[in-house]
Design a protein around this motif. Structure first.
Motif, PDB file in Angstrom:
ATOM      1  N   ALA A  87      15.132 -29.955  19.388  1.00  0.00           N
ATOM      2  CA  ALA A  87      16.006 -29.664  20.532  1.00  0.00           C
ATOM      3  C   ALA A  87      16.188 -30.857  21.461  1.00  0.00           C
ATOM      4  CB  ALA A  87      15.442 -28.479  21.321  1.00  0.00           C
ATOM      5  N   GLY A  88      15.608 -32.012  21.100  1.00  0.00           N
ATOM      6  CA  GLY A  88      15.710 -33.193  21.964  1.00  0.00           C
ATOM      7  C   GLY A  88      17.124 -33.772  21.961  1.00  0.00           C
ATOM      8  N   GLY A 134      17.926 -37.034  21.668  1.00  0.00           N
ATOM      9  CA  GLY A 134      18.125 -38.220  20.823  1.00  0.00           C
ATOM     10  C   GLY A 134      18.786 -39.355  21.572  1.00  0.00           C
ATOM     11  N   THR A 135      18.342 -39.612  22.792  1.00  0.00           N
ATOM     12  CA  THR A 135      19.039 -40.626  23.613  1.00  0.00           C
ATOM     13  C   THR A 135      18.919 -42.031  23.014  1.00  0.00           C
ATOM     14  OG1 THR A 135      17.064 -40.611  24.989  1.00  0.00           O
ATOM     15  CG2 THR A 135      18.951 -39.454  25.839  1.00  0.00           C
ATOM     16  N   ARG A 136      17.845 -42.269  22.262  1.00  0.00           N
ATOM     17  CA  ARG A 136      17.704 -43.605  21.668  1.00  0.00           C
ATOM     18  C   ARG A 136      18.718 -43.825  20.542  1.00  0.00           C
ATOM     19  NH1 ARG A 136      11.512 -43.160  20.423  1.00  0.00           N
ATOM     20  NH2 ARG A 136      12.222 -41.014  20.234  1.00  0.00           N
ATOM     21  N   GLN A 146      15.646 -23.892  22.874  1.00  0.00           N
ATOM     22  CA  GLN A 146      15.018 -24.425  24.083  1.00  0.00           C
ATOM     23  C   GLN A 146      16.171 -24.682  25.057  1.00  0.00           C
ATOM     24  OE1 GLN A 146      13.371 -28.419  23.738  1.00  0.00           O
ATOM     25  NE2 GLN A 146      11.774 -27.977  25.233  1.00  0.00           N
ATOM     26  N   GLY A 170      10.243 -31.131  26.966  1.00  0.00           N
ATOM     27  CA  GLY A 170       9.061 -31.701  26.356  1.00  0.00           C
ATOM     28  C   GLY A 170       8.698 -31.020  25.047  1.00  0.00           C
ATOM     29  N   ASP A 207      11.674 -36.351  13.088  1.00  0.00           N
ATOM     30  CA  ASP A 207      12.073 -37.756  13.073  1.00  0.00           C
ATOM     31  C   ASP A 207      10.985 -38.633  12.451  1.00  0.00           C
ATOM     32  OD1 ASP A 207      10.378 -37.411  15.166  1.00  0.00           O
ATOM     33  OD2 ASP A 207      11.726 -38.207  16.707  1.00  0.00           O
TER      34      ASP A 207
HETATM   35  P1  UTP Z   1      11.496 -37.319  20.589  1.00  0.00           P
HETATM   36  O1  UTP Z   1      11.110 -37.663  21.955  1.00  0.00           O
HETATM   37  O2  UTP Z   1      11.273 -38.332  19.512  1.00  0.00           O
HETATM   38  O3  UTP Z   1      13.032 -36.895  20.490  1.00  0.00           O
HETATM   39  O4  UTP Z   1      10.786 -35.958  20.191  1.00  0.00           O
HETATM   40  P2  UTP Z   1      14.190 -36.996  21.555  1.00  0.00           P
HETATM   41  O5  UTP Z   1      13.719 -36.555  22.900  1.00  0.00           O
HETATM   42  O6  UTP Z   1      15.349 -36.268  20.975  1.00  0.00           O
HETATM   43  O7  UTP Z   1      14.497 -38.553  21.503  1.00  0.00           O
HETATM   44  P3  UTP Z   1      14.907 -39.563  22.666  1.00  0.00           P
HETATM   45  O8  UTP Z   1      13.617 -40.005  23.285  1.00  0.00           O
HETATM   46  O9  UTP Z   1      15.851 -38.851  23.615  1.00  0.00           O
HETATM   47  O10 UTP Z   1      15.582 -40.675  21.908  1.00  0.00           O
HETATM   48  C1  UTP Z   1      10.258 -35.677  18.881  1.00  0.00           C
HETATM   49  C2  UTP Z   1      10.891 -34.404  18.339  1.00  0.00           C
HETATM   50  O11 UTP Z   1      10.699 -33.325  19.259  1.00  0.00           O
HETATM   51  C3  UTP Z   1      11.919 -32.722  19.595  1.00  0.00           C
HETATM   52  C4  UTP Z   1      13.006 -33.756  19.277  1.00  0.00           C
HETATM   53  O12 UTP Z   1      14.228 -33.090  18.912  1.00  0.00           O
HETATM   54  C5  UTP Z   1      12.401 -34.544  18.134  1.00  0.00           C
HETATM   55  O13 UTP Z   1      12.744 -33.989  16.897  1.00  0.00           O
HETATM   56  N1  UTP Z   1      11.907 -32.336  21.020  1.00  0.00           N
HETATM   57  C6  UTP Z   1      11.547 -33.234  21.967  1.00  0.00           C
HETATM   58  C7  UTP Z   1      12.291 -31.057  21.386  1.00  0.00           C
HETATM   59  O14 UTP Z   1      12.606 -30.210  20.508  1.00  0.00           O
HETATM   60  N2  UTP Z   1      12.319 -30.732  22.695  1.00  0.00           N
HETATM   61  C8  UTP Z   1      11.970 -31.591  23.670  1.00  0.00           C
HETATM   62  O15 UTP Z   1      12.011 -31.221  24.862  1.00  0.00           O
HETATM   63  C9  UTP Z   1      11.566 -32.883  23.296  1.00  0.00           C
END
Ligand code: UTP
Length: 288
Positions: free
Chosen positions: A11-12, A14-16, A103, A108, A131
């Motif tokens: 649910a992140g 993926g800002t990177r 989510q 987090g 990832d």
């Molecule tokens: P990451 O921190 O690597 O993913 O979390 P992100 O937040 O998508 O990436 P950036 O930092 O913005 O580039 C590891 C895994 O946990 C999930 C992400 O989707 C990823 O697969 N995650 C992270 C969640 O499901 N929810 C969150 O609140 C945070």
């Protein structure tokens, strides 16, 4: 007891990986032609998982779409001569069930896992971060066996060069790992500065967690970043002697950043029998 359910937090934001992640979830970025998520689901299924719980975000409808079982796609893949892939795809929705939970905000990793509570039920469960792509299901199976033997939560661990420690959760252990890599974890710290790191052993994205971890997650205060950290829940487990780890040298690709993803695409494509030789020849011609 065998571990039947795996949670895949996806649910992140993926800002990177922006701008690609404006529309394509990071977890669906293809490794040549197969999404990272498929590799991770295959790993879980290879370890005997029967129920996949994907934690998604309503802003990522592609994930849902990918999980819809599609007999037509399976037929077309088989008709293109890729029987093995067709068999892999065909398991989703037939022998392996999937659930999607949401989510509301990326609050987090710990919070994301907490969102899967009802779907998991009261059993121990696996967590796979989508990832990170592993070479096979062996580490997950070892973690499940370790949980079975001790009843404690178990985490995948890896030794890394000191400069890499600050990107990950880093552990304290009391003794050296045994012959199987098993070690008692006594402390966990999230992304320490290199000079403050308690060891060169990081947590990699594979876990088998006891069901009690949901209560621990519920009771956590957000970290200064505002996120509910899985690391904080693991620390609680470590402090009461209920966290073990397995130090592994499993093949691992971190696809969470564009460069890591590119390396994974090249490495994993080179290994493929169908396209690997062609890629190798092309790369060699580029650098001749
Ligand atoms: P990451 O921190 O690597 O993913 O979390 P992100 O937040 O998508 O990436 P950036 O930092 O913005 O580039 C590891 C895994 O946990 C999930 C992400 O989707 C990823 O697969 N995650 C992270 C969640 O499901 N929810 C969150 O609140 C945070």
């Amino acid at each position: 007891m065998a571990i039947r359910t795996a949670v895949i937090p996806a649910a992140g934001l993926g800002t990177r990986f922006l701008p690609a992640t404006k529309s394509v979830p990071k977890e669906l970025m293809p490794i040549f032609d197969t999404p990272a998520l498929q590799y991770v689901m295959d790993e879980a299924i290879g370890a005997g998982i029967e129920h996949l719980v994907i934690v998604s975000n309503v802003a990522k409808p592609g994930l849902e779409q990918y999980l819809v079982p599609s007999a037509d796609v399976v037929r077309r893949v088989a008709a293109s001569g890729r029987e093995e892939l067709a068999e892999r795809l065909g398991r989703i929705g037939s022998t392996v069930s999937t659930s999607i939970v949401y989510q509301d905000q990326p609050r987090g990793l710990g919070h994301a896992i907490g969102c899967a509570r009802a779907a998991v039920g009261g059993e121990a469960f696996a967590v796979l971060l989508p990832d990170e792509i592993m070479g096979d299901s062996s580490l997950l199976m070892q973690l499940a066996a370790q949980h079975d033997a001790t009843g404690s939560s178990a985490v995948g661990l890896k030794r890394v060069p000191p400069e890499e420690v600050s990107s990950y959760g880093c552990v304290t252990t009391t003794a050296a790992p045994d012959a199987n890599g098993v070690v008692q974890v006594t402390g966990v710290v999230e992304k320490p500065r290199m000079e403050d790191a308690p060891s060169d052993i990081i947590i990699i994205g594979r876990y088998v967690l006891d069901a009690g971890i949901f209560d621990v997650l519920d009771g956590l205060a957000p970290a200064p970043s505002g996120e509910i950290q899985l690391t904080d829940a693991l620390l609680e487990r470590a402090l009461i002697g209920r966290l073990t780890g397995i130090v592994s040298d499993i093949e691992r690709h971190d696809t969470g950043t564009p460069f890591g993803w590119l390396e994974a695409v090249i490495e994993l494509t080179l290994k493929r029998e169908d396209v690997g030789p062609r890629l190798k020849a092309w790369l060699e011609s580029r650098f001749r």
